[in-house]
Design a protein around this motif. Sequence first.
Motif: not given
Length: 574
Positions: A92, A95, A99, A104, A131, A137-138
């Motif tokens: 990632e 974020g 996040a 991540s 997140h 990446y949720q």
Amino acid sequence: MRVLFGGASAVALMSALSAGNTAWAADAPAAAAATSDGAVEAVIVTGTRTTGLKAADSPAPIEVVGADALKHVGQPDLIQGLAQNVPSFTAEALGGDTANLTLSARLRGVSPNDTLVLVDGKRRHTSGNLHVLGGPYQGAATADLSLIPVASIDHVEVLLDGAAAQYGTDAIAGVVNIILKKNAHGATVSLTGGEYYKGDGETGAASFNGGFEVGDKGFINFTAEQRYHNFSQRGGADKRIYNQDGSINPGGSGGNAAFYPALPGAPKVNHIVGDALSHVTNLLFNAGYDLDGGVQLYSFGSYSHRTAQAYENYRVPSKVIASPVLGVGGHYTDPGELIFAPKGFNPKEALTEDDYALTLGAKGETAGWAWDVSSSFGEDQDQIYTLNSANRALFIDTHFTPTNFHDGEFISQQWTNNIDISRKFEIGLATPLNVAFGWEGRTDWYGIRAGEWASTYKEGGQSYPGFQSTDAGTHHRTNNSGYLDLSVSPVKAWSVDGAVRAEHYSDFGDTTVGKFTTRYDFSPEIAVRGTASTGFRAPTLAEEYYSATNVSPSAAVVQLPSNSAAAKLLGFPN
């Protein structure tokens, strides 16, 4: 909701390609053997219960990344090290909200929560920082790879295939198994420094790794790492304030147009698009001791401390006022009524994190049965803050507001116990039948603690309000699972491996998943392999129980836990 995942893969292999996909240190450990032509073939422990299997002969696709390959990456962070060595592993870059403070990664384009992270074959605990915002990446609440110091790693085995039946039903995308150094002699020191070509994002790191003997039968390997990374700025001119021709828009500037050219980074006064500032300290040890009778005691553990800050959207001076009355020409009659007059403010979200992990275990062989018994506990604590901000409603009501807020705390804990047993039986085929079975018991806890009163008064601090008492709570779940794994080669060129796993969740029911893997070698250069597997992932406790409340003068937006009474009133099922 219960979700089953199924998948199948088949790959034609050539030995030259297999070698090309393996990044391995020149000073490879005892787990590697040099062939006559000087190539290095890694002996793997991931994706198979059979001992002594080499990566090039694996029925499942696996990549081995050695210590040198990780160290040669410019950023001294394990996430970046893997992302630049394993094409299927994606880090990632940026974020949203908190996040950005704990980035991540994901494997094979699947949710980060569908990749299982192991350290020396033992499950690593998860982060407490969920997140929340939308994107690929949720929902991520995974093990934080950034808290494993690169200097402590011998190599990393990345299994690019579903392994839910072997290691846990959430290993749908694959497994990242971090193998720690076991050196009992010598020491290394590493210093790293750099920045982006644009002149920001300064990075620095220092690490130490050393090994020591414990008596004549044991060792301890210790690693200390300190990392620093500064803010970067990748946003453009703030279109609320600046016109396309570069002139200032008096309406968007809140009547203070003269002050913007002097702001840092003008016209790019909004710093939300960019890296967070972070300081990370990682400490890790790995130890073992051989007892009489072929029994080995082992232990490894880590402690990490992180502080981080990330910019949020810039607030113009008119955002927080005591008397919202404009004078002639759109200027406020009393600039003193603007708490951040005349420059506005750039709020930041901040985190102070403490992370602990400890594993204790013993392994050996009794009457031909190999066994391994272990217990692991991990905890992640995240204190969340809003800095350089203001509570507008509190300022209007009282003419006072703090500029820094403690918004609350996330706590994630995981306790995992494992028993693994295996034995080989001669049944008259090309290789013995390897029988492996075991049990895993796991308890997870997740909690949210409320923020201070000023962070929750009406709408709270600008950019990130605190967590209300109605958001706070502590929750737990237990999980028990058992597996059976059989592998054999009926003939020399053909290998088969099958596994089945049953799991029971205290809050999410039962499931049974399976995996079948086979490989046929037509020649030393060409082989065909394939896998069919199923997997199941219950939501993490962070996904299941995260709650947040945003209040405005005329409305409230609440993110409800999925199984809450309020969600049921709105018609949502469990």
